[in-house]
Enzyme design. Structure first.
Site, PDB file in Angstrom:
ATOM      1  N   ASP A   1      -6.166  -2.777 -10.500  1.00 22.22           N
ATOM      2  CA  ASP A   1      -5.243  -3.086 -11.553  1.00 22.22           C
ATOM      3  C   ASP A   1      -4.754  -4.773 -11.618  1.00 22.22           C
ATOM      4  O   ASP A   1      -4.255  -5.045 -12.556  1.00 22.22           O
ATOM      5  CB  ASP A   1      -3.946  -2.271 -11.591  1.00 22.22           C
ATOM      6  CG  ASP A   1      -4.604  -0.790 -11.898  1.00 22.22           C
ATOM      7  OD1 ASP A   1      -5.522  -0.555 -12.842  1.00 22.22           O
ATOM      8  OD2 ASP A   1      -4.276   0.158 -11.311  1.00 22.22           O
TER       9      ASP A   1
ATOM     10  N   HIS B   1      -2.531   0.400  -1.894  1.00 25.81           N
ATOM     11  CA  HIS B   1      -3.397   1.525  -2.334  1.00 25.81           C
ATOM     12  C   HIS B   1      -3.477   2.623  -1.379  1.00 25.81           C
ATOM     13  O   HIS B   1      -3.384   2.251  -0.043  1.00 25.81           O
ATOM     14  CB  HIS B   1      -4.848   1.119  -2.509  1.00 25.81           C
ATOM     15  CG  HIS B   1      -5.539   2.469  -3.492  1.00 25.81           C
ATOM     16  ND1 HIS B   1      -6.288   3.468  -2.862  1.00 25.81           N
ATOM     17  CD2 HIS B   1      -5.769   2.527  -4.728  1.00 25.81           C
ATOM     18  CE1 HIS B   1      -6.538   4.097  -3.810  1.00 25.81           C
ATOM     19  NE2 HIS B   1      -6.507   3.552  -5.090  1.00 25.81           N
TER      20      HIS B   1
HETATM   21  N1  CMC Z   1       4.504  -4.285  -2.939  1.00 24.73           N
HETATM   22  C1  CMC Z   1       5.345  -4.301  -1.955  1.00 24.73           C
HETATM   23  N2  CMC Z   1       5.368  -3.280  -0.770  1.00 24.73           N
HETATM   24  C2  CMC Z   1       4.662  -2.203  -0.920  1.00 24.73           C
HETATM   25  C3  CMC Z   1       3.687  -2.151  -2.110  1.00 24.73           C
HETATM   26  C4  CMC Z   1       3.642  -3.115  -2.973  1.00 24.73           C
HETATM   27  N3  CMC Z   1       2.811  -3.014  -4.057  1.00 24.73           N
HETATM   28  N4  CMC Z   1       2.715  -1.072  -1.871  1.00 24.73           N
HETATM   29  C5  CMC Z   1       3.203  -0.558  -0.781  1.00 24.73           C
HETATM   30  N5  CMC Z   1       4.255  -1.414  -0.128  1.00 24.73           N
HETATM   31  C6  CMC Z   1       4.887  -1.113   1.278  1.00 24.73           C
HETATM   32  C7  CMC Z   1       5.753   0.244   0.989  1.00 24.73           C
HETATM   33  O1  CMC Z   1       7.226  -0.434   0.886  1.00 24.73           O
HETATM   34  C8  CMC Z   1       5.684   0.886   2.399  1.00 24.73           C
HETATM   35  O2  CMC Z   1       6.474  -0.001   3.328  1.00 24.73           O
HETATM   36  P1  CMC Z   1       7.363   0.776   4.558  1.00 24.73           P
HETATM   37  O3  CMC Z   1       6.199   1.268   5.276  1.00 24.73           O
HETATM   38  O4  CMC Z   1       8.214  -0.401   5.180  1.00 24.73           O
HETATM   39  O5  CMC Z   1       8.365   1.841   3.943  1.00 24.73           O
HETATM   40  C9  CMC Z   1       4.327   0.812   2.796  1.00 24.73           C
HETATM   41  O6  CMC Z   1       4.019  -0.552   1.951  1.00 24.73           O
HETATM   42  C10 CMC Z   1       3.415   1.809   2.429  1.00 24.73           C
HETATM   43  O7  CMC Z   1       3.753   2.129   1.110  1.00 24.73           O
HETATM   44  P2  CMC Z   1       3.505   3.810   0.334  1.00 24.73           P
HETATM   45  O8  CMC Z   1       4.184   3.695  -0.953  1.00 24.73           O
HETATM   46  O9  CMC Z   1       4.081   4.618   1.689  1.00 24.73           O
HETATM   47  O10 CMC Z   1       2.257   3.798   0.196  1.00 24.73           O
HETATM   48  P3  CMC Z   1       1.497   4.921  -0.514  1.00 24.73           P
HETATM   49  O11 CMC Z   1       0.218   5.267  -0.274  1.00 24.73           O
HETATM   50  O12 CMC Z   1       2.561   6.113  -0.949  1.00 24.73           O
HETATM   51  O13 CMC Z   1       1.443   4.265  -2.205  1.00 24.73           O
HETATM   52  C11 CMC Z   1       0.717   2.942  -3.857  1.00 24.73           C
HETATM   53  C12 CMC Z   1       0.353   3.608  -2.770  1.00 24.73           C
HETATM   54  C13 CMC Z   1      -0.624   2.356  -4.689  1.00 24.73           C
HETATM   55  C14 CMC Z   1       1.424   3.932  -4.913  1.00 24.73           C
HETATM   56  C15 CMC Z   1       1.708   1.751  -3.840  1.00 24.73           C
HETATM   57  O14 CMC Z   1       1.065   0.679  -2.914  1.00 24.73           O
HETATM   58  C16 CMC Z   1       2.328   0.969  -4.794  1.00 24.73           C
HETATM   59  O15 CMC Z   1       3.156   1.359  -5.213  1.00 24.73           O
HETATM   60  N6  CMC Z   1       1.446  -0.046  -5.577  1.00 24.73           N
HETATM   61  C17 CMC Z   1       2.161  -0.627  -6.663  1.00 24.73           C
HETATM   62  C18 CMC Z   1       1.457   0.152  -7.803  1.00 24.73           C
HETATM   63  C19 CMC Z   1       0.001  -0.270  -8.130  1.00 24.73           C
HETATM   64  O16 CMC Z   1      -0.687  -1.105  -8.153  1.00 24.73           O
HETATM   65  N7  CMC Z   1      -0.699   1.041  -8.171  1.00 24.73           N
HETATM   66  C20 CMC Z   1      -2.194   1.164  -8.617  1.00 24.73           C
HETATM   67  C21 CMC Z   1      -2.887   1.847  -7.602  1.00 24.73           C
HETATM   68  S1  CMC Z   1      -4.836   1.663  -7.904  1.00 24.73           S
HETATM   69  C22 CMC Z   1      -5.130   2.211  -9.538  1.00 24.73           C
HETATM   70  C23 CMC Z   1      -5.080   3.765  -9.326  1.00 24.73           C
HETATM   71  O17 CMC Z   1      -5.960   4.229  -8.185  1.00 24.73           O
HETATM   72  O18 CMC Z   1      -4.386   4.441 -10.020  1.00 24.73           O
END
Ligand code: CMC
Length: 436
Positions: A371, A313
């Site tokens: 989720d 998140h």
């Molecule tokens: N699985 C594997 N690696 C992950 C994941 C994951 N679900 N989420 C983040 N990472 C890694 C990502 O690859 C990155 O690694 P590095 O620093 O080595 O490049 C690091 O963690 C940080 O990730 P980010 O994408 O920069 O973080 P963000 O804050 O931009 O993204 C997120 C947050 C929710 C979009 C992301 O964690 C994600 O895609 N999760 C899966 C989708 C999900 O479950 N979304 C629901 C969110 S809760 C409901 C809502 O509020 O809508």
């Protein structure tokens, strides 16, 4: 937790750029990080700030919802989410989010009546549904039908009139379950079931989804309570992508129905509200506990776009407090429905266990989010995966209208207009077609 304003002497932050020093005011909220006010920065320095994804940018001041992502805390108007999920109901929570206070009994009755008595839609709106293919995604239908409400309720589109704003908010909260249920009924080819004012909000929604005209249908109160709790958990989440979309659309003076339709479009994405659908599809794809290591390895592989859906998140760097309640609700629903052995639940619990003890997930502070368990729960209740995000939209409508109202009432509100770091061509001369 005290919600008093910080009365300490005004602080400033100092920024040195182009050999000049600028004192930037620092604003403190009641709790949480303070913010550096850069609203005059461009005027003073002729420079913008750069923050794609708004990771360090507060886009507004708000009194509605507070998240401490490090500690895993979520408060609606100061009340912890788990207390509301246990003791409140969705209508009371909606009242709280919109007005700022828990209602008295009289206020509750009036508000409940105002919502439940406006759940029917203009009959002509029903014809919109038949314009969609039967296999249309419910979110596509929701975007269209909610946007179309602006064409039917002209008496509640003057955003400068507080009464019209209340009427529009009430209409949106009241009609969203009807629209979502009709989108579902349309997809399964069953007749629409009209709302019933004698039922509570969540029971009425389940009735509209699962009753058929040929026989009496009684909604299981335990399932209705679980549905209500799911709605509470999803009702607001401060300045997330869809809420920011609603605020940005609203900042131009667009009507509330159009703004909420924009919020629905944003929520649809798999990184936001679409994640519950994606999480369930992922659990289905993993299929068995033996295959979990393969998927964990893929999630850790930078060359593989696969991510563990339902994990991670932007704000929570701890267990999502909603996920705890959701996990408990999931077990309650499966128990009530007599689903003792759900292979998907087994995969989910083992995946959670393995991920939470894996260095990659520990280092990056990736915990299950709301989720992760909501998909299993909604599937057990009887919803197809495509409906999951529509249910999220139904609940989040309360947060959207609360935030939209707060924005309109904020005297400092201006049209949202981000700037950019331009890296395209500098000025060049036009070349005629025959010379290219
Ligand atoms: N699985 C594997 N690696 C992950 C994941 C994951 N679900 N989420 C983040 N990472 C890694 C990502 O690859 C990155 O690694 P590095 O620093 O080595 O490049 C690091 O963690 C940080 O990730 P980010 O994408 O920069 O973080 P963000 O804050 O931009 O993204 C997120 C947050 C929710 C979009 C992301 O964690 C994600 O895609 N999760 C899966 C989708 C999900 O479950 N979304 C629901 C969110 S809760 C409901 C809502 O509020 O809508």
């Amino acid at each position: 937790m005290s919600i008093e304003r910080d009365n300490r002497p005004k602080r400033t932050a100092t920024l040195t750029t182009n050999d000049q020093t600028h004192a930037l005011p620092v604003m403190s909220g009641s709790v949480g990080p303070s913010v550096i006010d850069i609203s005059n920065l461009y005027g003073e320095t002729h420079q913008f700030t750069y923050d794609p994804g708004f990771t360090s940018t507060a886009s507004c001041e708000s009194k509605i919802t507070y998240i401490d992502g490090e500690a895993g805390i979520l408060l609606y108007r100061g009340y912890p989410i788990d207390e509301l999920a246990e003791h409140s109901n969705f209508i009371e929570t909606a009242y709280l989010l919109i007005t700022g206070e828990l209602p008295t009994q009289t206020e509750y009755d009036e508000f409940n009546h105002a919502i439940m008595d406006h759940s029917m839609m203009h009959e002509q709106l029903l014809e919109f549904f038949s314009g969609f293919r039967r296999d249309a995604h419910p979110m596509a239908i929701m975007c269209g039908v909610v946007g179309a409400l602006s064409a039917f309720y002209h008496d509640s589109t003057d955003i400068n009139d507080a009464h019209q704003r209340f009427v529009a908010s009430r209409r949106l909260i009241a009609k969203m379950p009807t629209i979502a249920a009709m989108a579902y009924k349309y997809s399964v080819g069953q007749p629409f079931v009209y709302p019933r004012n004698d039922l509570d909000y969540s029971t009425d929604f389940l009735h509209m989804c699962f009753a058929v005209p040929t026989q009496e249908y009684k909604v299981d109160p335990i399932i209705a309570r679980a549905m209500d709790r799911i709605f509470i958990l999803h009702a607001d989440h401060e300045q997330n992508a869809s809420t920011s979309t609603v605020r940005l659309a609203g900042s131009s003076g667009a009507n509330p129905f159009a703004c909420v339709a924009a919020g629905i479009a944003c929520l649809w994405g798999p990184a936001h509200g679409g994640a519950n659908e994606a999480a369930l599809n992922m659990l289905r794809e993993i299929g068995s506990i033996e295959r979990i290591p393969e998927f964990i390895a893929r999630a850790k592989d930078h060359d593989d776009p696969f991510r563990l859906m339902g994990f991670g998140h932007r704000v929570y760097k701890n267990y999502d407090p909603r996920a705890r309640v959701m996990q408990q609700t999931c077990h309650e629903v499966l128990n009530e429905l007599g689903i003792e052995d759900d292979p998907m639940l087994d995969v989910a619990m083992e995946l959670e266990r393995i991920a939470l003890s894996d260095d990659y997930f520990i280092e990056k502070k990736l915990y299950p989010n709301i989720d992760f368990y909501s998909g299993i729960t909604l599937k057990a209740i009887g919803f197809p995966t495509t409906m999951f995000t529509a249910l999220f939209a139904l609940a989040r409508t309360v947060g959207w209208v609360a935030q939209w109202n707060e924005m309109i009432e904020d005297p400092s509100q201006r049209i949202g207009r981000p700037r950019q770091l331009y890296s395209g061509y500098t000025e060049r001369d036009y070349v005629s077609l025959k010379s290219r």
